[in-house]
Write a protein that holds these residues in place. Structure first.
Motif, PDB file in Angstrom:
ATOM      1  N   ALA A 435       0.938  -1.436  -0.485  1.00 37.37           N
ATOM      2  CA  ALA A 435       0.287  -0.278   0.426  1.00 37.37           C
ATOM      3  C   ALA A 435       1.703   1.281  -0.284  1.00 37.37           C
ATOM      4  CB  ALA A 435      -1.057  -0.167   1.309  1.00 37.37           C
ATOM      5  N   GLU A 436       0.135   2.427  -0.544  1.00 39.39           N
ATOM      6  CA  GLU A 436       0.972   3.381  -0.765  1.00 39.39           C
ATOM      7  C   GLU A 436       0.164   4.368  -0.014  1.00 39.39           C
ATOM      8  OE1 GLU A 436       1.138   4.892  -5.168  1.00 39.39           O
ATOM      9  OE2 GLU A 436       3.102   4.523  -4.135  1.00 39.39           O
ATOM     10  N   GLU A 441      -5.811  10.049  -0.203  1.00 37.40           N
ATOM     11  CA  GLU A 441      -6.240   8.493  -0.444  1.00 37.40           C
ATOM     12  C   GLU A 441      -5.243   7.244   0.086  1.00 37.40           C
ATOM     13  OE1 GLU A 441      -8.485   8.375  -4.423  1.00 37.40           O
ATOM     14  OE2 GLU A 441      -6.049   8.434  -5.613  1.00 37.40           O
ATOM     15  N   CYS A 442      -5.843   6.942  -0.567  1.00 41.60           N
ATOM     16  CA  CYS A 442      -4.920   5.228  -0.165  1.00 41.60           C
ATOM     17  C   CYS A 442      -4.858   3.835  -1.861  1.00 41.60           C
ATOM     18  CB  CYS A 442      -5.199   4.603   1.386  1.00 41.60           C
ATOM     19  SG  CYS A 442      -4.357   5.207   2.814  1.00 41.60           S
ATOM     20  N   THR A 443      -3.697   3.293  -1.784  1.00 43.41           N
ATOM     21  CA  THR A 443      -3.828   2.736  -2.993  1.00 43.41           C
ATOM     22  C   THR A 443      -3.197   1.155  -2.236  1.00 43.41           C
ATOM     23  OG1 THR A 443      -3.260   4.086  -4.303  1.00 43.41           O
ATOM     24  CG2 THR A 443      -3.366   1.812  -5.413  1.00 43.41           C
ATOM     25  N   VAL A 444      -4.047   0.455  -2.896  1.00 43.94           N
ATOM     26  CA  VAL A 444      -3.397  -0.861  -1.591  1.00 43.94           C
ATOM     27  C   VAL A 444      -3.887  -1.889  -3.582  1.00 43.94           C
ATOM     28  CG1 VAL A 444      -4.169  -3.294  -0.236  1.00 43.94           C
ATOM     29  CG2 VAL A 444      -4.687  -0.561   0.280  1.00 43.94           C
ATOM     30  N   SER A 445      -3.066  -2.894  -3.050  1.00 43.17           N
ATOM     31  CA  SER A 445      -2.572  -3.887  -4.270  1.00 43.17           C
ATOM     32  C   SER A 445      -2.121  -4.742  -3.928  1.00 43.17           C
ATOM     33  CB  SER A 445      -1.031  -3.066  -5.184  1.00 43.17           C
ATOM     34  OG  SER A 445      -0.999  -1.572  -5.568  1.00 43.17           O
ATOM     35  N   VAL A 446      -2.501  -5.940  -4.671  1.00 41.97           N
ATOM     36  CA  VAL A 446      -2.113  -7.149  -4.289  1.00 41.97           C
ATOM     37  C   VAL A 446      -1.750  -7.744  -5.904  1.00 41.97           C
ATOM     38  CG1 VAL A 446      -4.058  -9.869  -3.898  1.00 41.97           C
ATOM     39  CG2 VAL A 446      -4.903  -6.900  -3.022  1.00 41.97           C
ATOM     40  N   GLN A 447      -0.595  -7.810  -5.509  1.00 37.95           N
ATOM     41  CA  GLN A 447       0.100  -8.991  -6.809  1.00 37.95           C
ATOM     42  C   GLN A 447       0.383 -10.052  -6.816  1.00 37.95           C
ATOM     43  OE1 GLN A 447       4.067  -6.616  -7.042  1.00 37.95           O
ATOM     44  NE2 GLN A 447       4.754  -7.619  -8.716  1.00 37.95           N
ATOM     45  N   GLU A 494     -11.998   3.004  -6.995  1.00 34.46           N
ATOM     46  CA  GLU A 494     -11.300   2.971  -7.825  1.00 34.46           C
ATOM     47  C   GLU A 494     -10.441   1.396  -8.386  1.00 34.46           C
ATOM     48  OE1 GLU A 494      -9.587   5.788 -10.638  1.00 34.46           O
ATOM     49  OE2 GLU A 494     -10.800   7.035 -10.835  1.00 34.46           O
ATOM     50  N   MET A 495     -11.088   0.672  -8.964  1.00 33.15           N
ATOM     51  CA  MET A 495     -10.358  -0.406  -8.452  1.00 33.15           C
ATOM     52  C   MET A 495      -9.987  -1.179 -10.294  1.00 33.15           C
ATOM     53  SD  MET A 495     -11.832  -4.547  -8.089  1.00 33.15           S
ATOM     54  CE  MET A 495     -10.820  -5.742  -7.580  1.00 33.15           C
ATOM     55  N   SER A 508      -4.577  -3.741  -7.998  1.00 36.59           N
ATOM     56  CA  SER A 508      -4.949  -1.890  -7.603  1.00 36.59           C
ATOM     57  C   SER A 508      -6.877  -1.858  -6.940  1.00 36.59           C
ATOM     58  CB  SER A 508      -4.120  -1.774  -7.751  1.00 36.59           C
ATOM     59  OG  SER A 508      -2.828  -1.604  -7.885  1.00 36.59           O
ATOM     60  N   ILE A 509      -6.730  -0.984  -5.069  1.00 39.57           N
ATOM     61  CA  ILE A 509      -7.864  -0.568  -5.882  1.00 39.57           C
ATOM     62  C   ILE A 509      -7.167   0.897  -4.799  1.00 39.57           C
ATOM     63  CG2 ILE A 509      -9.402  -2.631  -4.829  1.00 39.57           C
ATOM     64  CD1 ILE A 509      -8.507  -2.422  -2.542  1.00 39.57           C
TER      65      ILE A 509
END
Length: 519
Positions: A435-436, A441-447, A494-495, A508-509
């Motif tokens: 996440a960042e 706003e936070c952006t969380v990513s699942v890679q 957003e996604m 990412s969301i």
């Protein structure tokens, strides 16, 4: 000068306020000459109205106090300046009076003052238009302000009814009691000033209705003794909302600034009306959408129950057939039976998924501060067996606090992790959650490092019931990512996905951060 008269006029007056000497220029602008004043006392040559101003100031000057004052005379405005004259022992024995015609200066001053007042009215009405949703309040205040600013007796806002071809007196000031809200004016009669106004794309100015040749006044104006005024369209010329008009009972010459002022107020009303109409349409659209959503939810809820019951019966009877007639079925028959059972189970999963999808908005909890570290930890516990059996390596970085629905966010991460495991390919799954934070706003990513997704499918995978692989390779309901996207949208986020076939995927969301808390 001595009193009222002219540029550069000067007068010498004794203690009895008698003109001992009078000279200068400017007397030609009034009906009094220097010879008329010579030797005369002010009380004998000036009107009572003028004396009320002049005599007290002259006597104050004889008392030793210089004075400056203004006196109107025969349509002119004169400024007087007086000074005491003293003798050898210091006693005041006379005064000297000088006058200057300041009519043009006063007119310019009044014009500037009026323009400033008009500009302030426009600014105040513009502010009111932004602050109020009550159009009648704005129209009423506009009528009052326009009439006051121009010194007119009347002002009106007429609303056009295209079906009846009439203009209704929506708001106004000065009119007889009971007319506002009731009176009408024809919008098409040839002699109607209102009809003439609607036919022109510029304001209509009337200096004297009695000598007007373009039209005659309707009863609304003639019954109130109107002689002059300005009227202009409210709204676009080709689709007018109505008319703003202001009138007076005296003959009046209006300046270009006056006309522009009325047009500016009409523009404010037009913008407010357009904004209110847009707001009403928007509110109606929202109401229609809410009603539609409610109906869809009711349908989905009813369908889920009504459809699942026969599905349960189908599944139950299929299993009974399997149990009772297993020995009588050949291999192909048992295969057909398995297809039927699996189809019923698949249909049930799709219905349950659709029901979840339809209830994201209505059944969600209020958005509150949520620790995503705890959300992901709970999801990890729920998927513990699946993670162990698949030998998944899951790395979770420090995650932020966000404003969200904890249960729904749990569904999002459970779906994303489950998909990452399912589409890992032949190798053991390796998944990273990071996440960042960027301001609010936070952006969380699942890679993951799985099979990846063709770029042509990046948008379609979020469609309801869309699947990347066939039913024989993927036993999911096909609604998981659509559900995730809708949940994220409910959180005003957003996604999206970034992926290349064979190189894994990153989902990412964005979510709203908790104010004051950072990763």
């Amino acid at each position: 000068m001595t009193e009222n008269f002219p540029n550069g006029a000067v007068g010498l007056l004794d203690a009895d306020l008698r003109h001992k000497l009078i000279a200068g220029q400017g007397f030609e602008k009034v009906d009094i000459s220097a010879s008329d004043l010579q030797g005369e006392r002010v009380q004998d040559v000036y009107s009572d109205e003028m004396l009320d101003v002049i005599e007290p100031n002259y006597r104050a000057t004889l008392g030793g106090e210089p004075a400056t004052f203004e006196v109107p005379i025969q349509g002119r405005m004169l400024e007087f300046r007086t000074h005491p004259l003293t003798n050898e022992n210091g006693s005041v024995h006379a005064l000297i009076a000088m006058s200057q015609d300041i009519t043009e200066h006063k007119q310019r001053e009044q014009k500037l003052t009026q323009q400033a007042r008009q500009q302030q009215v426009v600014a105040d009405l513009g502010q009111l238009a932004l602050e109020t949703d009550d159009l009648d309040e704005l129209m009423d205040e506009s009528s009052r302000q326009v009439a006051n600013a121009l010194g007119n007796d009347y002002c009106k806002v007429l609303e056009l009814d295209s079906e009846t071809e009439e203009l209704h007196l929506r708001q106004g000031v000065g009119w007889d009691a009971g007319l506002v809200g009731e009176a009408t004016v024809s919008a098409v009669e040839a002699e109607s000033q209102a009809a003439y106004t609607l036919e022109n794309d510029h304001p209509i100015v009337v200096e004297d209705l009695g000598t007007e040749t373009r039209f005659s006044g309707p009863e609304l104006l003639t019954n109130h003794g109107v002689r002059s005024g300005i009227s202009t369209i409210i709204g676009p010329f080709d689709e007018p909302w109505g008319i703003l008009g202001t009138h007076d009972t005296t003959r009046h010459t209006f300046s270009e600034e006056d006309v522009s002022f009325v047009q500016s107020v009409a523009n404010i009303l037009a913008e407010a009306i357009e904004r209110r109409q847009y707001q009403s349409e928007l509110e109606q659209t929202v109401a229609d959408l809410e009603e539609s959503n409610n109906r869809l939810e009711q349908f989905a809820y009813a369908a889920s129950h009504d459809l699942q019951e026969p599905l349960r019966m189908v599944s139950s009877y299929l299993r009974l057939i399997e149990q009772r007639y297993e020995n009588e079925l050949d291999e192909e028959g048992r295969e057909f039976l398995d297809f039927a059972v699996n189809g019923a189970d698949w249909m049930r999963a799709m219905i349950e998924g659709l029901l979840q999808y339809s209830r994201v908005e209505t059944k969600g909890e209020p958005l509150t501060p949520v620790d995503l570290n705890e959300v992901v930890a709970d999801v990890r516990d729920d998927l513990d067996i699946r993670l162990t059996e698949s030998d998944t390596e899951l790395e979770v970085e420090e995650l932020p606090h966000v404003l969200g629905d904890e249960t729904q966010l749990g569904q999002v991460f459970q779906n994303l992790l489950d998909n990452a495991i399912t589409y890992s390919g032949e190798d053991s799954p390796r998944i990273q959650i990071s996440a960042e934070q960027n301001g609010t706003e936070c952006t969380v990513s699942v890679q993951d490092e799985g099979i990846g997704i063709d770029p042509a499918e990046h948008d379609r995978i979020f469609d309801v019931f869309h699947r990347l692989q066939g039913r024989d390779e993927d036993d999911g309901s096909g609604i998981g990512l659509a559900l995730c996207e809708r949940i994220v949208e409910r959180h005003n986020g957003e996604m999206w996905v970034e992926s290349t076939p064979g190189e894994g995927s990153t989902f990412s969301i964005t979510l709203p951060a908790v104010p004051g808390q950072e990763i």
